[in-house]
Design a protein around this motif. Structure first.
Motif, PDB file in Angstrom:
ATOM      1  N   THR A  36       0.805  -1.216   0.000  1.00  0.00           N
ATOM      2  CA  THR A  36       0.000   0.000   0.000  1.00  0.00           C
ATOM      3  C   THR A  36       0.835   1.263   0.000  1.00  0.00           C
ATOM      4  OG1 THR A  36      -0.179  -0.032   2.407  1.00  0.00           O
ATOM      5  CG2 THR A  36      -1.958  -1.071   1.157  1.00  0.00           C
ATOM      6  N   ASP A  37       2.057   1.231   0.490  1.00  0.00           N
ATOM      7  CA  ASP A  37       2.870   2.435   0.568  1.00  0.00           C
ATOM      8  C   ASP A  37       3.724   2.656  -0.678  1.00  0.00           C
ATOM      9  OD1 ASP A  37       3.510   1.770   4.053  1.00  0.00           O
ATOM     10  OD2 ASP A  37       1.880   2.874   3.133  1.00  0.00           O
ATOM     11  N   LEU A  38       3.692   1.743  -1.644  1.00  0.00           N
ATOM     12  CA  LEU A  38       4.557   1.842  -2.808  1.00  0.00           C
ATOM     13  C   LEU A  38       3.974   2.705  -3.917  1.00  0.00           C
ATOM     14  CD1 LEU A  38       5.845  -1.827  -2.917  1.00  0.00           C
ATOM     15  CD2 LEU A  38       6.997   0.191  -2.030  1.00  0.00           C
ATOM     16  N   VAL A  39       2.664   2.787  -4.012  1.00  0.00           N
ATOM     17  CA  VAL A  39       2.014   3.633  -5.002  1.00  0.00           C
ATOM     18  C   VAL A  39       1.108   4.594  -4.249  1.00  0.00           C
ATOM     19  CG1 VAL A  39       0.529   3.710  -7.028  1.00  0.00           C
ATOM     20  CG2 VAL A  39       2.075   1.783  -6.718  1.00  0.00           C
ATOM     21  N   VAL A  99       9.628  -9.608  -8.991  1.00  0.00           N
ATOM     22  CA  VAL A  99       9.096  -8.468  -8.267  1.00  0.00           C
ATOM     23  C   VAL A  99       8.119  -7.720  -9.156  1.00  0.00           C
ATOM     24  CG1 VAL A  99       9.666  -6.331  -7.056  1.00  0.00           C
ATOM     25  CG2 VAL A  99      11.246  -8.259  -6.966  1.00  0.00           C
ATOM     26  N   GLY A 100       6.909  -7.499  -8.634  1.00  0.00           N
ATOM     27  CA  GLY A 100       5.910  -6.692  -9.314  1.00  0.00           C
ATOM     28  C   GLY A 100       5.785  -5.348  -8.617  1.00  0.00           C
ATOM     29  N   GLU A 101       4.710  -4.634  -8.926  1.00  0.00           N
ATOM     30  CA  GLU A 101       4.503  -3.331  -8.288  1.00  0.00           C
ATOM     31  C   GLU A 101       4.238  -3.456  -6.798  1.00  0.00           C
ATOM     32  OE1 GLU A 101       1.555  -0.859 -10.033  1.00  0.00           O
ATOM     33  OE2 GLU A 101       2.592  -0.741 -11.949  1.00  0.00           O
ATOM     34  N   ARG A 102       3.524  -4.509  -6.415  1.00  0.00           N
ATOM     35  CA  ARG A 102       3.135  -4.650  -5.007  1.00  0.00           C
ATOM     36  C   ARG A 102       3.424  -6.010  -4.407  1.00  0.00           C
ATOM     37  NH1 ARG A 102      -2.467  -1.325  -5.628  1.00  0.00           N
ATOM     38  NH2 ARG A 102      -1.472   0.706  -5.550  1.00  0.00           N
ATOM     39  N   GLN A 103       3.929  -6.935  -5.214  1.00  0.00           N
ATOM     40  CA  GLN A 103       4.146  -8.298  -4.731  1.00  0.00           C
ATOM     41  C   GLN A 103       5.511  -8.809  -5.164  1.00  0.00           C
ATOM     42  OE1 GLN A 103       0.810 -10.341  -6.550  1.00  0.00           O
ATOM     43  NE2 GLN A 103      -0.355 -10.211  -4.654  1.00  0.00           N
TER      44      GLN A 103
END
Length: 179
Positions: A36-39, A99-103
């Motif tokens: 949640t804090d990455l985007v 590695v993805g955007e959130r996972q």
């Protein structure tokens, strides 16, 4: 939300949030929830694969019962690399990540010490990697796959090859012996 006073409205969690909550690593709807804090409205934070690999590698090495990381060839190459003046050993040896955007998903190759309970070591490695990555990166770790490539015997040379290379015809059979 339909009412302006949404303070008493119960929150629902998605499947991935509830799975993370069952693991005990996050509380849904709070700051610090993996991913949640990455985007944010202020922009996007991208974490490189090498960063995730290094964190995972350090987390694996912290587990008691893990003697080394990597398959036989990478361990032999790592031993040679360590003997070169000025060269350093790779913290991420034996670790591959997606590695993805959130996972993130992690694959780890390890060598365990003789006498340890391999399922217990694998559980400890998995727990340590998930905890370290979720805490340090905010990524949700979807899986940690562990391959135990060898067992270290006391007095064994670290650079020795696996027993599969001893010329035994049975060990090179194309048919699986177990299913």
């Amino acid at each position: 939300m339909s009412s302006p006073t949404s303070d008493t409205t119960p929150t629902t969690t998605t499947g991935k949030d509830s799975a993370a909550a069952r693991r005990g690593s996050v509380t849904p709807g709070t700051a610090g929830t993996p991913g949640t804090d990455l985007v944010t409205e202020g922009g996007r934070t991208t974490i490189a694969d090498t960063v995730v690999s290094k964190i995972a590698g350090m987390a694996v090495r912290d587990v008691s019962g893990v003697h080394a990381m990597g398959a036989g060839a990478s361990r032999a190459f790592g031993a040679i690399r360590e003997r070169i003046p000025g060269a350093s050993s790779s913290v991420s040896q034996g670790v591959s990540v997606e590695v993805g955007e959130r996972q993130a998903a992690v694959d780890v190759d390890i060598v365990v010490e003789y006498g340890v309970a391999i399922p217990d070591v694998a559980d400890a490695v998995r727990r340590n990697v998930v905890t370290a990555l979720e805490r340090m990166t905010g990524l949700e770790v979807t899986e940690v796959n562990i391959t135990v490539d060898d067992v270290y015997l006391p007095g064994q040379d670290d650079t020795s090859q696996d027993d599969a290379g001893n010329g035994d015809a049975k060990s090179r059979s194309s048919e699986p012996r177990v299913q």
